[in-house]
Design a protein around this motif. Structure first.
Motif, PDB file in Angstrom:
ATOM      1  N   THR A 395      -2.659 -23.831  12.297  1.00 17.79           N
ATOM      2  CA  THR A 395      -3.292 -24.010  10.991  1.00 17.79           C
ATOM      3  C   THR A 395      -4.324 -22.914  10.832  1.00 17.79           C
ATOM      4  O   THR A 395      -5.357 -22.912  11.511  1.00 17.79           O
ATOM      5  CB  THR A 395      -3.967 -25.393  10.883  1.00 17.79           C
ATOM      6  N   GLY A 396      -4.053 -21.944   9.984  1.00 20.32           N
ATOM      7  CA  GLY A 396      -4.913 -20.778   9.854  1.00 20.32           C
ATOM      8  C   GLY A 396      -6.179 -21.064   9.062  1.00 20.32           C
ATOM      9  O   GLY A 396      -6.216 -21.942   8.192  1.00 20.32           O
ATOM     10  N   LEU A 397      -7.209 -20.300   9.389  1.00 20.80           N
ATOM     11  CA  LEU A 397      -8.477 -20.432   8.678  1.00 20.80           C
ATOM     12  C   LEU A 397      -8.581 -19.400   7.557  1.00 20.80           C
ATOM     13  O   LEU A 397      -9.177 -19.663   6.526  1.00 20.80           O
ATOM     14  CB  LEU A 397      -9.641 -20.260   9.658  1.00 20.80           C
ATOM     15  N   PHE A 398      -7.978 -18.198   7.753  1.00 19.22           N
ATOM     16  CA  PHE A 398      -8.043 -17.123   6.768  1.00 19.22           C
ATOM     17  C   PHE A 398      -6.641 -16.781   6.265  1.00 19.22           C
ATOM     18  O   PHE A 398      -5.642 -17.000   6.954  1.00 19.22           O
ATOM     19  CB  PHE A 398      -8.683 -15.865   7.381  1.00 19.22           C
ATOM     20  N   THR A 399      -6.608 -16.178   5.054  1.00 20.08           N
ATOM     21  CA  THR A 399      -5.321 -15.756   4.467  1.00 20.08           C
ATOM     22  C   THR A 399      -4.836 -14.513   5.189  1.00 20.08           C
ATOM     23  O   THR A 399      -5.550 -13.501   5.252  1.00 20.08           O
ATOM     24  CB  THR A 399      -5.492 -15.442   2.970  1.00 20.08           C
ATOM     25  N   PRO A 400      -3.638 -14.515   5.750  1.00 21.14           N
ATOM     26  CA  PRO A 400      -3.141 -13.352   6.489  1.00 21.14           C
ATOM     27  C   PRO A 400      -2.760 -12.205   5.550  1.00 21.14           C
ATOM     28  O   PRO A 400      -2.281 -12.416   4.437  1.00 21.14           O
ATOM     29  CB  PRO A 400      -1.912 -13.907   7.223  1.00 21.14           C
ATOM     30  N   ASP A 401      -2.959 -10.980   6.014  1.00 17.24           N
ATOM     31  CA  ASP A 401      -2.590  -9.804   5.224  1.00 17.24           C
ATOM     32  C   ASP A 401      -1.083  -9.726   4.994  1.00 17.24           C
ATOM     33  O   ASP A 401      -0.625  -9.222   3.956  1.00 17.24           O
ATOM     34  CB  ASP A 401      -3.055  -8.533   5.940  1.00 17.24           C
ATOM     35  N   MET A 402      -0.307 -10.179   5.956  1.00 20.11           N
ATOM     36  CA  MET A 402       1.157 -10.096   5.818  1.00 20.11           C
ATOM     37  C   MET A 402       1.646 -10.909   4.628  1.00 20.11           C
ATOM     38  O   MET A 402       2.596 -10.505   3.937  1.00 20.11           O
ATOM     39  CB  MET A 402       1.825 -10.592   7.117  1.00 20.11           C
ATOM     40  N   ALA A 403       1.003 -12.037   4.368  1.00 20.40           N
ATOM     41  CA  ALA A 403       1.406 -12.845   3.206  1.00 20.40           C
ATOM     42  C   ALA A 403       1.126 -12.081   1.915  1.00 20.40           C
ATOM     43  O   ALA A 403       1.955 -12.055   0.980  1.00 20.40           O
ATOM     44  CB  ALA A 403       0.666 -14.180   3.218  1.00 20.40           C
ATOM     45  N   PHE A 404      -0.040 -11.449   1.839  1.00 22.52           N
ATOM     46  CA  PHE A 404      -0.389 -10.654   0.660  1.00 22.52           C
ATOM     47  C   PHE A 404       0.621  -9.534   0.450  1.00 22.52           C
ATOM     48  O   PHE A 404       1.116  -9.313  -0.663  1.00 22.52           O
ATOM     49  CB  PHE A 404      -1.796 -10.096   0.833  1.00 22.52           C
ATOM     50  N   GLU A 405       0.947  -8.797   1.492  1.00 20.22           N
ATOM     51  CA  GLU A 405       1.875  -7.674   1.370  1.00 20.22           C
ATOM     52  C   GLU A 405       3.272  -8.147   0.974  1.00 20.22           C
ATOM     53  O   GLU A 405       3.954  -7.516   0.161  1.00 20.22           O
ATOM     54  CB  GLU A 405       1.936  -6.903   2.683  1.00 20.22           C
ATOM     55  N   ALA A 406       3.717  -9.266   1.551  1.00 19.37           N
ATOM     56  CA  ALA A 406       5.055  -9.773   1.231  1.00 19.37           C
ATOM     57  C   ALA A 406       5.165 -10.136  -0.244  1.00 19.37           C
ATOM     58  O   ALA A 406       6.166  -9.811  -0.907  1.00 19.37           O
ATOM     59  CB  ALA A 406       5.366 -10.995   2.102  1.00 19.37           C
ATOM     60  N   ILE A 407       4.149 -10.778  -0.806  1.00 19.23           N
ATOM     61  CA  ILE A 407       4.184 -11.183  -2.213  1.00 19.23           C
ATOM     62  C   ILE A 407       4.083  -9.959  -3.118  1.00 19.23           C
ATOM     63  O   ILE A 407       4.826  -9.822  -4.099  1.00 19.23           O
ATOM     64  CB  ILE A 407       3.042 -12.178  -2.516  1.00 19.23           C
ATOM     65  N   VAL A 408       3.157  -9.040  -2.792  1.00 10.24           N
ATOM     66  CA  VAL A 408       2.959  -7.861  -3.630  1.00 10.24           C
ATOM     67  C   VAL A 408       4.200  -6.970  -3.633  1.00 10.24           C
ATOM     68  O   VAL A 408       4.613  -6.444  -4.674  1.00 10.24           O
ATOM     69  CB  VAL A 408       1.721  -7.082  -3.169  1.00 10.24           C
ATOM     70  N   LYS A 409       4.816  -6.778  -2.480  1.00 11.98           N
ATOM     71  CA  LYS A 409       6.023  -5.948  -2.417  1.00 11.98           C
ATOM     72  C   LYS A 409       7.134  -6.519  -3.280  1.00 11.98           C
ATOM     73  O   LYS A 409       7.873  -5.781  -3.947  1.00 11.98           O
ATOM     74  CB  LYS A 409       6.486  -5.829  -0.962  1.00 11.98           C
ATOM     75  N   LYS A 410       7.246  -7.841  -3.276  1.00 10.01           N
ATOM     76  CA  LYS A 410       8.277  -8.474  -4.085  1.00 10.01           C
ATOM     77  C   LYS A 410       8.046  -8.232  -5.568  1.00 10.01           C
ATOM     78  O   LYS A 410       8.997  -8.046  -6.348  1.00 10.01           O
ATOM     79  CB  LYS A 410       8.307  -9.974  -3.780  1.00 10.01           C
ATOM     80  N   GLN A 411       6.769  -8.195  -5.993  1.00 14.31           N
ATOM     81  CA  GLN A 411       6.457  -7.938  -7.394  1.00 14.31           C
ATOM     82  C   GLN A 411       6.653  -6.466  -7.752  1.00 14.31           C
ATOM     83  O   GLN A 411       7.102  -6.136  -8.866  1.00 14.31           O
ATOM     84  CB  GLN A 411       5.007  -8.361  -7.695  1.00 14.31           C
ATOM     85  N   ILE A 412       6.323  -5.570  -6.811  1.00 11.17           N
ATOM     86  CA  ILE A 412       6.487  -4.136  -7.081  1.00 11.17           C
ATOM     87  C   ILE A 412       7.954  -3.790  -7.283  1.00 11.17           C
ATOM     88  O   ILE A 412       8.308  -2.967  -8.137  1.00 11.17           O
ATOM     89  CB  ILE A 412       5.876  -3.302  -5.937  1.00 11.17           C
ATOM     90  N   VAL A 413       8.835  -4.405  -6.523  1.00 15.85           N
ATOM     91  CA  VAL A 413      10.271  -4.130  -6.633  1.00 15.85           C
ATOM     92  C   VAL A 413      10.790  -4.459  -8.038  1.00 15.85           C
ATOM     93  O   VAL A 413      11.722  -3.823  -8.543  1.00 15.85           O
ATOM     94  CB  VAL A 413      11.041  -4.916  -5.560  1.00 15.85           C
ATOM     95  N   LYS A 414      10.155  -5.426  -8.699  1.00 16.29           N
ATOM     96  CA  LYS A 414      10.586  -5.802 -10.051  1.00 16.29           C
ATOM     97  C   LYS A 414      10.362  -4.695 -11.076  1.00 16.29           C
ATOM     98  O   LYS A 414      10.909  -4.742 -12.172  1.00 16.29           O
ATOM     99  CB  LYS A 414       9.843  -7.060 -10.503  1.00 16.29           C
ATOM    100  N   LEU A 415       9.553  -3.690 -10.742  1.00 18.32           N
ATOM    101  CA  LEU A 415       9.309  -2.573 -11.653  1.00 18.32           C
ATOM    102  C   LEU A 415      10.519  -1.654 -11.789  1.00 18.32           C
ATOM    103  O   LEU A 415      10.568  -0.834 -12.716  1.00 18.32           O
ATOM    104  CB  LEU A 415       8.107  -1.754 -11.172  1.00 18.32           C
ATOM    105  N   LYS A 416      11.468  -1.757 -10.892  1.00 22.16           N
ATOM    106  CA  LYS A 416      12.629  -0.856 -10.931  1.00 22.16           C
ATOM    107  C   LYS A 416      13.413  -1.012 -12.231  1.00 22.16           C
ATOM    108  O   LYS A 416      13.849  -0.017 -12.824  1.00 22.16           O
ATOM    109  CB  LYS A 416      13.531  -1.120  -9.730  1.00 22.16           C
ATOM    110  N   GLY A 417      13.591  -2.250 -12.690  1.00 18.82           N
ATOM    111  CA  GLY A 417      14.369  -2.488 -13.913  1.00 18.82           C
ATOM    112  C   GLY A 417      13.786  -1.791 -15.130  1.00 18.82           C
ATOM    113  O   GLY A 417      14.465  -0.973 -15.785  1.00 18.82           O
ATOM    114  N   PRO A 418      12.510  -2.048 -15.506  1.00 22.52           N
ATOM    115  CA  PRO A 418      11.918  -1.358 -16.667  1.00 22.52           C
ATOM    116  C   PRO A 418      11.880   0.159 -16.523  1.00 22.52           C
ATOM    117  O   PRO A 418      12.078   0.877 -17.499  1.00 22.52           O
ATOM    118  CB  PRO A 418      10.505  -1.949 -16.724  1.00 22.52           C
ATOM    119  N   CYS A 419      11.645   0.648 -15.305  1.00 25.78           N
ATOM    120  CA  CYS A 419      11.593   2.093 -15.098  1.00 25.78           C
ATOM    121  C   CYS A 419      12.953   2.739 -15.361  1.00 25.78           C
ATOM    122  O   CYS A 419      13.054   3.754 -16.058  1.00 25.78           O
ATOM    123  CB  CYS A 419      11.129   2.407 -13.683  1.00 25.78           C
TER     124      CYS A 419
END
Length: 552
Positions: A395-419
């Protein structure tokens, strides 16, 4: 001065024979009026012959350039029927109808290509009139819905020229303020300097009313004034009433009417014909110096062009190569101008070229980003799952960086369609621009086709490389997320402040705990619980605690 009008007529015939529009602003008189205003009757009275088509709806569907020439014999000639003389004016009417249908068809369409008709007669004065289609409001038959605008544009094409006098025909049994002819004339001639008013159907006005104030030029003043005429009624036309008898009846009407008796000598078709002849002659005389200067300048320009091609040899291969290179270079210049926005011809109807590409970058692409589907509830669930999966059984006390990167990367990939969609839109606009630029090469179909094929193929080739580069840029952003970027400053400050608060709170807690423990130990030792029976009792213990608690 009598030879001025025939001279202008020959110039009109020369341009019409060449199939070219008259680049010179020739002095002329354009007849403008609404449907059933009496334009055709006025022209027929001037000729003293029935020769114009009649019927319901729009009848005049092409401009009729009517040249009246004083002669001893009476006959008519069409420019498109050279060498043929028409002595029967019923055949003239039929030829006008046939020639109109040849260009416009039988569906009541219109065309701006004029019909040139020349009439020789001892009953006419030298005069040139252009009979334009009557202004209509409602499409008839297979006419396009914008027939009114088409007719308006055609009329404006003639009357907007400074050297064109406007013969505005208006029926007297309608309100002059609602006159279509005067309204159009007012737009191009607000001071009324080029407009001649003609009031028809004076005999059809309601009993007790007259057009005296209009004819006296008091109601809506025109510099050249108004002239009243009385045309034949439909009953007279159907009954084949002679035009000469109609002119006598017109003269009798003005002499006998109490409102027009004092100006009868300035009313009627003969006076109108005389005034138009004088007005056109004086107008040609006034515009002759400027007309001559413009004609000479154009003549010098044409002579210079002729001199360039004087020793031209079409079979010379060097000239062909030079011409080819010049056309390709001109295509390149036109394409660059359309993209850079400095073209000679500015499109006022729609965005194109560089302006449309700019709109794609600054409006369409941001709109596509905003339009991306975003489910906040789903995103929160994904964040929760990512955090829990990274922590595993702990049970973690702090938010892990890996979770942040995993979510952000998934959102960045969505930019491919509009581009990629924006790239497609830009490429399509580039190809459209190429097609517009190759229109100047239409004289050489093979060259036009090959130029378009080669340039469009090169653009599509670069399209694939552009898409690869765009995808590479997105992959670069996905591979490394820079949390030290200025966009993360607020987040960093929040994390630093939270860390400081927690650290200070920990120190404060430790300090309080140590103080409490020390105080407690002192009190216990003072009680000497091991050797004093009193201190071992519960009452004594409570007393010791009460003496300790208030200190905190």
């Amino acid at each position: 001065m009598e030879g001025l009008i025939p001279l202008v007529n020959r110039l009109q015939d020369a341009f019409a024979a060449l199939g070219q529009s008259c680049l010179l602003d020739l002095p002329q008189i354009a007849v403008v009026g609404g449907q059933s205003a009496g334009k055709s009757s006025v022209l027929e009275n001037c000729v003293s012959r029935d020769f114009l088509p009649r019927g319901s709806g729009i009848v005049t569907r092409r401009p009729l350039v009517l040249q009246l020439i004083t002669a001893k014999t009476e006959y008519a000639e069409f420019l498109h029927c050279k060498g043929r003389k028409f002595t029967d004016f019923d055949e003239v009417r039929q030829e006008i109808e046939v020639e109109t249908d040849r260009i416009t068809g039988v569906n009541k369409g219109i065309s701006s290509i004029p019909i040139n008709l020349r009439i020789y007669s001892p009953h006419v004065l030298s005069l040139t009139l252009i009979d334009l289609p009557g202004i209509t409001k409602v499409p008839v038959g297979d006419q396009p819905p914008d027939i009114e605008q088409q007719i308006r544009d055609m009329i404006m094409q003639f009357i907007s020229r400074e050297n064109c006098l406007i013969l505005a025909v208006t029926p007297a049994n309608t309100d002059l303020a609602n006159s279509d002819a005067l309204k159009l004339a007012k737009e191009v001639d607000p001071q009324g300097l080029r407009t001649i008013g003609v009031i028809t159907k004076l005999d059809l006005m309601d009993e007790g009313t007259d057009a005296r104030e209009i004819l006296e030029n008091k109601l809506l003043p025109l510099r050249r004034g108004y002239i009243g005429v009385v045309n034949r009624s439909q009953k007279d036309i159907d009954g084949k009433k002679d035009i000469k008898a109609a002119l006598l009846a017109e003269r009798k009407f003005f002499l006998s009417h109490p409102a027009y008796r004092h100006m009868a000598d300035r009313m009627g078709t003969p006076y109108l014909q005389k005034v138009l002849n004088q007005q056109l002659t004086n107008h040609i005389r006034d515009t002759l110096p400027a007309f001559r200067s413009k004609l000479q300048s154009q003549l010098l320009s044409i002579e210079h062009e002729v001199e360039v091609y004087k020793n031209f040899r079409p079979e010379d291969p060097t000239r062909k190569t030079k011409a080819l290179l010049q056309m390709v270079q001109q295509f390149s210049v036109d394409f660059e101008k359309r993209i850079e926005g400095s073209g000679d011809q500015v499109d006022t109807l729609e965005l194109s070229g560089g302006a449309k590409i700019n709109r794609i970058f600054h409006e369409r692409f941001p709109f596509e980003l905003v339009k991306m589907e975003f489910n906040e509830k789903e995103l929160r669930r994904e964040i929760s799952y990512a955090i829990k999966n990274i922590h595993g059984i702990r049970t973690g006390l702090f938010t892990p960086d890996m979770a942040f990167e995993a979510i952000v990367k998934k959102q960045i990939v969505k930019l491919k369609g509009p581009c990629l969609k924006s790239v497609d839109l830009v490429m399509q606009e580039l190809i459209n621009t190429v097609k517009k630029c190759t229109k100047k090469l239409a004289t050489y179909p093979r060259l036009c086709e090959e130029t378009e094929r080669i340039v469009a193929g090169y653009i599509r080739e670069r399209e694939e490389k552009t898409k690869d580069q765009v995808l590479l840029l997105i992959d670069i952003q996905v591979s490394y997320i820079n949390t030290n970027h200025e966009d993360f400053i607020g987040f960093a400050k929040y994390v630093y402040r939270d860390f400081v608060i927690k650290t200070l709170s920990g120190f404060l807690f430790c300090f309080v705990f140590v103080g409490f423990f020390t105080k407690f130990k002192t009190q216990v030792l003072n009680c000497d619980m091991k050797y004093s029976p009193e201190c071992s009792s519960s009452a004594s213990s409570n007393l010791c605690l009460r003496s300790f608690v208030p200190t905190f």
